[in-house]
Design a protein around this motif. Structure first.
Motif: not given
Length: 75
Positions: A1-26
């Motif tokens: 599956r193709a991925g979504e690219r993100c720029g200007g990413a700021a993480l407060h934990r390591g990259l490996e901790s990211v397991d979900r994403v929310r793209i819309r506020h609600h």
């Protein structure tokens, strides 16, 4: 599956901790895998399912479970 690219990413934990994403506020969060990009602050999100109408400029909230661990802008 193709991925979504993100720029200007700021993480407060390591990259490996990211397991979900929310793209819309609600919108619901989607399972994902995050991988580092070629430049600092750049990453690719491989989503577990298709996300509808994702557009450049939208904010991606990067989550560990339901806890926000970072953010980025869809490129």
């Amino acid at each position: 599956r193709a991925g979504e690219r993100c720029g200007g990413a700021a993480l407060h934990r390591g990259l490996e901790s990211v397991d979900r994403v929310r793209i819309r506020h609600h919108g619901r969060s989607l399972a994902c895998r995050a991988e580092g990009g070629d430049r600092p602050g750049e990453l690719t999100l491989s989503l577990s399912e298709d996300a509808r109408a994702v557009a450049p400029g939208q904010t991606a909230s990067l989550l560990h479970g339901e806890v926000v661990v970072g953010h980025g802008t869809i490129a």
